[in-house]
Design an enzyme around this catalytic site. Sequence first.
Site, PDB file in Angstrom:
ATOM      1  N   LYS A 285      34.278 -35.670  38.828  1.00 45.82           N
ATOM      2  CA  LYS A 285      35.120 -36.560  38.460  1.00 45.82           C
ATOM      3  C   LYS A 285      34.595 -36.847  37.224  1.00 45.82           C
ATOM      4  O   LYS A 285      33.523 -37.129  37.115  1.00 45.82           O
ATOM      5  CB  LYS A 285      35.048 -37.580  39.516  1.00 45.82           C
ATOM      6  CG  LYS A 285      35.977 -38.648  39.518  1.00 45.82           C
ATOM      7  CD  LYS A 285      36.155 -39.749  40.853  1.00 45.82           C
ATOM      8  CE  LYS A 285      37.239 -40.788  40.680  1.00 45.82           C
ATOM      9  NZ  LYS A 285      37.310 -41.449  41.923  1.00 45.82           N
ATOM     10  N   GLU A 373      42.406 -48.502  56.422  1.00 48.95           N
ATOM     11  CA  GLU A 373      42.727 -49.844  56.953  1.00 48.95           C
ATOM     12  C   GLU A 373      42.938 -50.158  58.449  1.00 48.95           C
ATOM     13  O   GLU A 373      42.373 -51.247  58.722  1.00 48.95           O
ATOM     14  CB  GLU A 373      43.726 -50.278  56.045  1.00 48.95           C
ATOM     15  CG  GLU A 373      43.483 -50.228  54.405  1.00 48.95           C
ATOM     16  CD  GLU A 373      43.311 -48.823  53.640  1.00 48.95           C
ATOM     17  OE1 GLU A 373      43.592 -47.892  54.357  1.00 48.95           O
ATOM     18  OE2 GLU A 373      42.967 -48.942  52.807  1.00 48.95           O
ATOM     19  N   ARG A 401      49.415 -51.433  56.059  1.00 47.92           N
ATOM     20  CA  ARG A 401      48.998 -50.419  56.835  1.00 47.92           C
ATOM     21  C   ARG A 401      48.514 -51.000  58.438  1.00 47.92           C
ATOM     22  O   ARG A 401      48.595 -50.080  59.475  1.00 47.92           O
ATOM     23  CB  ARG A 401      47.784 -49.644  56.463  1.00 47.92           C
ATOM     24  CG  ARG A 401      48.514 -48.639  55.190  1.00 47.92           C
ATOM     25  CD  ARG A 401      47.773 -47.378  55.351  1.00 47.92           C
ATOM     26  NE  ARG A 401      48.453 -46.509  54.333  1.00 47.92           N
ATOM     27  CZ  ARG A 401      48.042 -45.384  53.678  1.00 47.92           C
ATOM     28  NH1 ARG A 401      47.012 -45.025  54.220  1.00 47.92           N
ATOM     29  NH2 ARG A 401      49.050 -44.777  52.969  1.00 47.92           N
TER      30      ARG A 401
END
Length: 640
Positions: A285, A373, A401
């Site tokens: 990254k 979630e 969600r």
Amino acid sequence: MADQSIYPLLDKIQFPEDIRCFPIEKLPQLCDELRNFIITVSANNPGHLGASLGTVELAVAIHYVFNTPKDKLVWDVGHQAYAHKIITGRKERFETNRKYKGISGFPKTSESEYDAFGTGHASTSISAILGMATAARLAGNSSQQHIAVIGDGAMGGGMAFEAMNQAGGAQENLLVILNDNRIAIDENVGAMSQYLLHITSSKSYNRVKKGVWRFFNFSKFIVQAISRLGNAIKGQIASKSNLFQQLGFRYFGPTDGHDVIKLVRILNNLKEIQGPKLLHIVTVKGKGIRLAEENQILYHFPGNYDPDTGEIIAPDMQNMPPKYQTVFGETILELALKDEKVVGITPAMATGCSLTIMREQLPHRVFDVGIAEQHAVTFAAGLAAAGHIPFCNIYSSFLQRSYDQIVHDVALQNLPVIFCIDRAGLVGEDGPTHHGVFDLAFLRSIPNMVIASPLNEAELRNLMFTAYSERTKPFAIRYPRGVGVTIDWKTPLEKLETGKSKLLKEGKEIAVLSLGPLGNNVSKAITILEKEGISPTHIDVRFLKPFDKKMLDEICQTHHTIITVEDGVVAGGLFSEVSEYVIEKKFANKVVPIALPDAFIEHGDIANLHKQVGFDVESIVNVIKSVLLYHPPFYPFFNL
Ligand SMILES: Cc1ncc(C[n+]2csc(CCOP(=O)(O)OP(=O)(O)O)c2C)c(N)n1
């Protein structure tokens, strides 16, 4: 002599077919140019830099090998897809990335046929690509290829497992590319993350890997022949205990995701293998900026930076009010230091929501549950059932969600989970996937819920303290992204009366009932109007549920018009609450909403978005004036 372009290869590209004309040896140079282009343009147009720098080679290799857009490619979350965007017709517009009326920061089907599926929320890619692969099979289309790119963080999300479960069982023809950069936004967490680390570092896997790469040096025809041997191939290329293989996938990897030539060879061969396949690549990254590689959390979204050094150009925050996130972080720590039952929960957003402030001092009482979630909510419910005081911090749009978990696991059992709903309202540049504009509507219909929104930082603190002190019901506090309005915000904690509004300004004829920080724009609008002799009443309703009916009753009998102001969709929230009451009581007041229409609001800076939807001070002034224009002072507002 004419100036030489710094992007000689990139300049030749508009669409993937242009790249496909390049000899493979040119691809590393193209990737370097592409990476430099992203670094240069994003330096003063902030975006999701780190993730996108890690997928340059992958994007080039996929479009080089596959026949996109006919072959379907889905990017999970989609924040890592800048290289993909640039080489699929959006190079010139890349400098408008995330800007108002510019291109979206996420894949979007309405923007490009190369964006096979719109993303923004994590862990959806495998389900979507499986749907497309299944549709292709049903249509008898065996030539179309289907590729999902998913990160190691998103791979830990429940939906990804559900999709792997179906895909592996159905043996549908698709390729999942697991882009393992060993980090989500924060440190990746959980057993899946440990498992991937084991694969990338274990000796036995590396031994197997050698065999795999020998396999990929075979010609296409040999690969086809071997792949027809079915399961026999599995044993050759990966350990039998491999989780993905146990789920019915053929596992390939791990391999270096920055070696574009090798990636091309592998993808070319994987095209020839039928059934569900998983290619595990390892990337870095922030690749290409030393500082970004070293500070991956910070450079997930660094803001402005110097393109040469990568040094972040931080905005001057001196004499600025704090972010609501800081207020949340400091306040939960304050409560947690007093009460050992207080715990903090985040689904993979510890830095974003500032739960890191508590984690630094009380790491054992902060739980980052990964991108999960639904689980976060039921986990919080379990903690509450066992006598803990969970502050469950979830961004509004991601909380969508968890609807069933809120209803079934929390509200139905009346468990005192405290929901701190971050990024509520319009969030700006992230756009419609991230605007937190449905929570008021979807929470209001759930019995037992308390729903509140603070006008400012002090109110956020006090609401957190109120929720902590009461603990008789689930309690949701929604607040926006970014800075508030008060510099001296650290006021002593005060318990508020649940369901009680606050009169901010007494006036006449029109009452403006605002919920949350938009009330500050209302106050400014009223200051302007007063200079013209217009003096509406202003009430900070604070609680959408339970609603202050006593106040509303009085307002209905003393003001002809009620203007409701809320940073959410018009259906189901404050406007609905007030309208329902007026109808139920047979009052004749006019109720005028300042709220979001029944439409998805695009991305852009908050100032422009507020202007567009009528949340800015000037628009509020105009609404109040126009209401007065159509309602002369003798307008009847008595009970019908
Ligand atoms: C449902 C959902 N929860 C949280 C987020 C916020 N989010 C965006 S990117 C990200 C991390 C993703 O990590 P990974 O899949 O490893 O991708 P990487 O950023 O490393 O490329 C998170 C948590 C989201 N987009 N969707």
